[in-house]
Design a protein around this motif. Structure first.
Motif, PDB file in Angstrom:
ATOM      1  N   ARG A 754       0.877  -1.135   0.050  1.00 51.70           N
ATOM      2  CA  ARG A 754       0.070  -0.076  -0.036  1.00 51.70           C
ATOM      3  C   ARG A 754       0.542   1.152   0.187  1.00 51.70           C
ATOM      4  N   MET A 755       1.963   1.159   0.730  1.00 51.40           N
ATOM      5  CA  MET A 755       2.890   2.366   0.892  1.00 51.40           C
ATOM      6  C   MET A 755       3.277   2.593  -0.442  1.00 51.40           C
ATOM      7  N   VAL A 756       3.846   1.625  -1.266  1.00 53.50           N
ATOM      8  CA  VAL A 756       4.437   1.712  -2.661  1.00 53.50           C
ATOM      9  C   VAL A 756       3.444   2.116  -3.566  1.00 53.50           C
ATOM     10  N   ALA A 757       2.141   1.635  -3.445  1.00 51.07           N
ATOM     11  CA  ALA A 757       1.035   1.995  -4.369  1.00 51.07           C
ATOM     12  C   ALA A 757       0.773   3.637  -3.862  1.00 51.07           C
ATOM     13  N   ALA A 758       1.021   3.908  -2.631  1.00 42.91           N
ATOM     14  CA  ALA A 758       0.482   5.449  -2.549  1.00 42.91           C
ATOM     15  C   ALA A 758       1.809   6.368  -3.079  1.00 42.91           C
ATOM     16  N   LEU A 759       2.713   5.867  -2.912  1.00 36.69           N
ATOM     17  CA  LEU A 759       3.922   6.796  -3.362  1.00 36.69           C
ATOM     18  C   LEU A 759       4.017   6.804  -4.840  1.00 36.69           C
ATOM     19  N   GLN A 760       3.535   5.733  -5.581  1.00 37.05           N
ATOM     20  CA  GLN A 760       3.332   5.748  -6.782  1.00 37.05           C
ATOM     21  C   GLN A 760       2.240   6.848  -7.412  1.00 37.05           C
ATOM     22  N   THR A 761       1.247   6.895  -6.624  1.00 39.55           N
ATOM     23  CA  THR A 761       0.021   7.655  -6.807  1.00 39.55           C
ATOM     24  C   THR A 761       0.446   9.173  -6.601  1.00 39.55           C
ATOM     25  N   GLU A 762       1.193   9.531  -5.481  1.00 40.06           N
ATOM     26  CA  GLU A 762       1.901  10.818  -5.307  1.00 40.06           C
ATOM     27  C   GLU A 762       2.852  11.310  -6.358  1.00 40.06           C
ATOM     28  N   GLU A 763       3.492  10.235  -6.892  1.00 39.66           N
ATOM     29  CA  GLU A 763       4.384  10.591  -8.026  1.00 39.66           C
ATOM     30  C   GLU A 763       3.765  10.819  -9.229  1.00 39.66           C
ATOM     31  N   LEU A 764       2.541  10.302  -9.614  1.00 43.63           N
ATOM     32  CA  LEU A 764       1.727  10.491 -10.564  1.00 43.63           C
ATOM     33  C   LEU A 764       1.134  11.931 -10.548  1.00 43.63           C
ATOM     34  N   GLU A 765       0.531  12.241  -9.371  1.00 44.17           N
ATOM     35  CA  GLU A 765      -0.059  13.505  -9.130  1.00 44.17           C
ATOM     36  C   GLU A 765       0.902  14.677  -9.217  1.00 44.17           C
ATOM     37  N   SER A 766       2.351  14.380  -8.704  1.00 50.70           N
ATOM     38  CA  SER A 766       3.203  15.347  -8.890  1.00 50.70           C
ATOM     39  C   SER A 766       3.734  15.652 -10.476  1.00 50.70           C
ATOM     40  N   GLN A 767       3.479  14.267 -11.132  1.00 47.51           N
ATOM     41  CA  GLN A 767       3.823  14.263 -12.563  1.00 47.51           C
ATOM     42  C   GLN A 767       2.797  15.340 -13.398  1.00 47.51           C
ATOM     43  N   HIS A 768       1.519  14.916 -12.869  1.00 44.24           N
ATOM     44  CA  HIS A 768       0.344  15.606 -13.562  1.00 44.24           C
ATOM     45  C   HIS A 768       0.389  17.195 -13.164  1.00 44.24           C
ATOM     46  N   HIS A 769       0.758  17.382 -12.020  1.00 37.35           N
ATOM     47  CA  HIS A 769       1.030  18.880 -11.638  1.00 37.35           C
ATOM     48  C   HIS A 769       2.067  19.490 -12.425  1.00 37.35           C
ATOM     49  N   GLN A 770       3.108  18.865 -12.534  1.00 34.80           N
ATOM     50  CA  GLN A 770       4.444  19.289 -13.389  1.00 34.80           C
ATOM     51  C   GLN A 770       4.036  19.566 -14.809  1.00 34.80           C
ATOM     52  N   GLU A 771       3.046  18.732 -15.289  1.00 32.90           N
ATOM     53  CA  GLU A 771       2.409  18.783 -16.581  1.00 32.90           C
ATOM     54  C   GLU A 771       1.773  19.854 -16.976  1.00 32.90           C
ATOM     55  N   ILE A 772       1.089  20.233 -15.907  1.00 33.96           N
ATOM     56  CA  ILE A 772      -0.203  21.381 -16.096  1.00 33.96           C
ATOM     57  C   ILE A 772       0.945  22.696 -16.039  1.00 33.96           C
ATOM     58  N   GLN A 773       1.920  22.565 -15.039  1.00 33.46           N
ATOM     59  CA  GLN A 773       2.813  23.813 -15.243  1.00 33.46           C
ATOM     60  C   GLN A 773       3.486  24.113 -16.319  1.00 33.46           C
ATOM     61  N   GLU A 774       4.021  23.227 -16.848  1.00 31.78           N
ATOM     62  CA  GLU A 774       4.671  23.138 -17.958  1.00 31.78           C
ATOM     63  C   GLU A 774       3.617  23.555 -19.073  1.00 31.78           C
ATOM     64  N   GLU A 775       2.537  22.962 -19.211  1.00 28.96           N
ATOM     65  CA  GLU A 775       1.538  23.423 -20.328  1.00 28.96           C
ATOM     66  C   GLU A 775       1.114  24.812 -19.938  1.00 28.96           C
ATOM     67  N   GLU A 776       0.983  25.544 -18.850  1.00 28.47           N
ATOM     68  CA  GLU A 776       0.736  26.788 -18.611  1.00 28.47           C
ATOM     69  C   GLU A 776       2.209  27.716 -19.363  1.00 28.47           C
ATOM     70  N   LYS A 777       2.897  27.108 -18.868  1.00 28.04           N
ATOM     71  CA  LYS A 777       4.462  27.836 -19.406  1.00 28.04           C
ATOM     72  C   LYS A 777       4.432  27.858 -21.082  1.00 28.04           C
TER      73      LYS A 777
END
Length: 877
Positions: A754-777
């Motif tokens: 579960r911890m690894v799955a949560a870490l992966q989800t966090e990584e996915l969200e971080s990636q999604h946030h970063q993609e949004i920022q890059e998209e805004e830029k």
């Protein structure tokens, strides 16, 4: 024609079925003569069944009335003539009746008359030598040439004839005629199968040793046996010949032909029987040793090389004719077959097989008058060395005592020497050896390969003490240079064998690895740089590459001198280039080599430095291989690559299908066996060596996979405990404390998932946030570009307006002057010159060019503000 019609076959049958009075006998014989006369030009198909029935009736009378022998023979002769048909469809219409009738000819062998039996055999032989009758019946035509042969096959005549051998076993002439008939019948596969049903092979072999001054008995029997071997199952024939009685008969006939056969025909027949004996020797159940045949063949194989008198071969003299040359090759061949039988090893050792085979490990001298020719000696030489490769591992003590390693190394030195030699390349073993010594080199290396594969310390030490490592490297370089000229399967095999020999010799011995190090690494590098396209050529490049990798593992790893030199030659980069091909067969061994190299502290830096296509890093490559491996194993993941089953995060689909099977403690379970069956454990270990932090060149998807890899051991431990828990529940119920402990362990493993799955989800969200920022830029950049374009367009429109409208130009001029005035300094500089910025006569409102004219400083201001500068030293204009 009228007279022939008057003969009624039904009347003849009734007459023959009547009482056997002496008066009736004359009538019966007269009727039989009329029947023979009527059908002297051939039997119509519709009458064949009745004629055979008449024959059977006559056969019953032969026992008491010899007068019926002649009519019976005459009627049998009629069966040898072509049958007559009225319609084309008659052959098919009467096929069943005719096939049964022809089969009855075999049953007529029961008639106790030599004349009748011989006539039956002649009749059967005539099927294969069909002659048209002098006169053809009106309205009829002969059947097709092969019709009787087909009917004989359909009726099973061959089986009946084989069974009749028991009736004529004491009558040589009749037996020879039966064998002659069977020889013709055995040309057909159908007949051969019928004959095998009657145990034809064993029946024929038992009679081989019978007295026969003509020699036909052995000749015809061997021909029939050959046909049986070719047309039926070889295993079935050999099984029938594997009785002690048959093997003993084969041996006696072979010895008789060997000692007393001086004719060309006798020698050929002897060799044919030896081939049959060779096939029998391949059957482990055959009593070759019990019959003494094995000992005889071994002694005979070493007869000319060892020169030791043996009572088994008293009076034997072999010549150098072609048949004796064939005999020698057959004997070498049977030595190779006998070497597969553990019971024959002692006999091979006692009868000096090793010295006899080593006799040929030498260059051939110029042949004398009484000697093998150059081509014959070469063929025997190659055959002997090929057999030596099978025998040497079984007779290691004899191999060492005969100094075989020395002989082979000297012979290999000759193979790469400059001595003139023109190989004939004649036999199977001489393939590719025409005009060179490659065939000799190939088979000599096979012998060394077979003995070093035993990993016997005495053999390997003896080999190394004679400088084998250096010599083998020279031969390897020689073969590699030859291979550059033209890729050849034999040269590739030679190189692969040398690499294997070096691997076996240098493994686990640092001193030997040091001897290999510099020269060996230089030779290995080109093999690892092999063009990947060659791996699919079919010549053996894939085997050569695997041999080179195995040699690298055995001869370089574990010796720091060799390892450091390999690293200097950018060997790790070459291995990673191979790994980047992602060939499943190569990945496992390359990962193993890289792991072993990681014990060297310089290796990790080389791995981290490597860059593949599109600047791919080693870490990215390893993670890609992990994902591909999990895809092949059927590990469950969601569409983003996250853990889908937190209870069993790394379990393959095959493991999920397996039922819980309790196994002993010393047997590995599926979870443990699975480690060695895929490359995930090696990938994990290699990434551990590199470290999981600050790995370059990774994408967000790679980080999601890396989170699983990092916890591989934890997941594997949980998997093993899960198996333990399942096995315990299958056999008995754990006590409360044990069950609680197992549940806690299971929960810990699940929590990690579960911890690894949560870490992966966090990584996915971080990636999604970063993609949004890059998209805004990206959008901001696009907006700026559009705004700039608008300003450029507006400026251009303003310019066009000024050039086309004079009023607009004047207005722009006023604005320009106003702007210039606004930007001027309000306070004037004391004692300073004032320069005008206006260009007289200018009628544009665009900016001026780069060239401007500046008035010089007046002379009265020489002592002014510029007096202290370099300009004060220059003369004013």
């Amino acid at each position: 024609e009228t007279q022939l019609r008057s003969v009624d076959l039904n009347h003849a049958i009734k007459l023959l079925e009547g009482s056997d009075s002496s008066n009736l006998e004359e009538e019966q014989l007269k009727v039989l003569k009329k029947v023979v006369k009527r059908f002297e030009n051939g039997l119509p198909l519709k009458d064949v069944a009745q004629i055979i029935y008449i024959l059977n009736l006559c056969a019953e009378k032969v026992n008491e009335q010899e007068a019926f022998i002649e009519p019976v023979c005459e009627l049998i002769k009629l069966c040898g003539l072509p049958f007559q048909k009225k319609k084309l469809s008659d052959e098919v219409s009467y096929s069943v009746a005719v096939s049964k009738s022809i089969a009855h000819l075999g049953y007529l062998m029961r008639v106790p008359s030599s004349q009748v039996r011989i006539q039956i055999c002649k009749c059967i032989i005539s099927f294969y030598k069909m002659e048209l009758p002098r006169k053809i019946l009106s309205g009829y035509q002969p059947t097709s040439a092969n019709y009787k042969i087909q009917m004989a096959e359909l009726g099973g005549l061959a089986e009946t004839l084989v069974l009749s051998l028991a009736l004529v076993e004491n009558e040589l002439t009749e037996k020879l005629w039966v064998l002659k008939a069977l020889q013709h019948l055995s040309s057909s596969g159908v007949n051969c199968r019928h004959m095998m049903n009657a145990q034809a092979a064993s029946r024929l072999c038992v009679y081989l040793n019978d007295v026969d001054p003509s020699g036909q008995l052995v000749f015809r029997s061997s021909e029939i046996l050959w046909n049986l071997l070719e047309n039926t199952s070889k295993e079935e024939v050999v099984n029938q010949l594997s009785s002690l009685e048959c093997v003993h008969a084969l041996k006696e006939v072979f010895v008789d032909l060997l000692i007393h056969g001086f004719r060309h025909y006798d020698r050929q027949l002897r060799n044919d029987l030896l081939v049959i004996a060779t096939l029998v020797a391949e059957n482990p159940a055959a009593p070759m040793i019990e019959s003494g045949f094995t000992t005889l063949l071994i002694v005979l194989a070493t007869f000319t090389e060892v020169k030791i008198p043996n009572p088994l071969l008293k009076g034997l003299k072999l010549t150098f004719c072609y048949e004796d040359f064939e005999l020698k090759k057959l004997l070498f061949n049977i030595i190779g077959i006998l070497s597969k039988d553990p019971r024959a090893v002692q006999l091979l050792s006692e009868n000096d097989v090793m010295p006899a085979l080593l006799y040929y490990v030498k260059p051939h001298q110029k042949p004398g008058f009484h000697d093998w020719s150059t081509a014959q000696f070469e063929e025997l030489q190659l055959h002997a060395i090929a057999i030596l490769a099978s025998v040497a591992p079984l007779l290691v003590d004899k191999y060492l005592s005969c100094q075989a390693n020395t002989l082979l190394l000297v012979f290999l030195e000759w193979c790469i020497g400059q001595d003139p030699f023109f190989g004939q390349g004649n036999s199977f073993h001489g393939t590719g050896g025409r005009g060179n010594k490659l065939a000799q080199m190939r088979y000599s290396l096979r012998v060394l390969r077979s003995v070093v594969s035993l990993y016997d310390d005495a053999v390997n030490l003896n080999l190394c003490d004679q400088g084998a490592i250096s010599q083998l490297l020279d031969i390897l370089e020689y073969a590699a240079n030859k291979s550059k000229e033209k890729d050849d399967a034999i040269l590739l095999e030679i190189q692969a064998d040398i690499l294997f020999i070096l691997s076996a010799v240098c493994e686990n011995d640092v001193h030997r690895k040091e001897l290999f190090s510099y020269e060996g690494v230089d030779i290995l590098i080109p093999f690892i740089q092999m063009d990947p396209k060659k791996l699919y050529s079919g010549l053996g490049h894939n085997r050569l590459l695997f041999s080179a990798l195995d040699c690298l593992w055995s001869c370089v790893i574990g010796c720091y001198i060799a390892e450091d030199y390999f690293l200097e030659q950018q060997g790790i980069f070459l291995l990673l280039d191979l790994l980047a091909l992602k060939q499943k067969s190569l990945c496992n061994i390359i990962l193993g080599i890289l792991l072993e190299f990681c014990d060297n502290p310089r290796t990790a830096f080389h791995i981290s430095t490597w860059r593949g296509e599109k600047e791919q890093t080693a870490a990215n490559l390893l993670i890609q291989l992990w994902r591909q491996e999990e895809l092949d194993l059927g590990v469950k993941r969601d569409r983003h690559g996250r853990i889908a089953d937190v209870k069993r995060p790394i379990v393959s689909s095959f493991q999920k299908e397996q039922e819980v099977i309790p196994v002993p403690a010393n047997c590995p379970s599926f979870a443990i066996v699975e480690i060695s069956e895929n490359i995930r454990a090696k990938l994990y270990s290699l990434l551990c060596k590199l470290g999981f932090e600050n790995l370059p060149g990774l994408s967000a998807k790679d980080f999601i996979t890396l989170a699983i890899i990092r916890r591989y051991i934890d997941f594997k431990v949980g998997e093993v405990w899960s198996e333990v828990y399942a096995e315990l529940k299958e056999e008995f119920r754990p006590v409360a404390s044990d069950e609680e402990a197992l549940k806690v362990i299971s929960e810990v493993s699940e929590n990690i998932g579960r911890m690894v799955a949560a870490l992966q989800t966090e990584e996915l969200e971080s990636q999604h946030h970063q993609e949004i920022q890059e998209e805004e830029k990206a959008y901001t950049k696009i907006q700026a570009v559009h705004k700039q374009r608008e300003m450029v367009n507006k400026s251009w429109e303003s310019f066009l307006t000024r050039t086309s409208n004079y009023e607009s130009l004047k207005k722009a001029k006023r604005l320009q002057e106003k702007s210039i005035e606004a930007c001027r300094c309000k306070s004037k500089t004391q004692n300073g010159a004032v320069h005008s910025t206006d260009i007289k006569g200018l009628s544009t409102t665009i900016g001026s060019g780069r060239l401007v004219t500046v008035e010089s400083t007046p002379s009265q201001l020489i002592g002014g503000p510029l007096a202290v500068t370099d300009l004060a030293l220059r003369k004013p204009s």
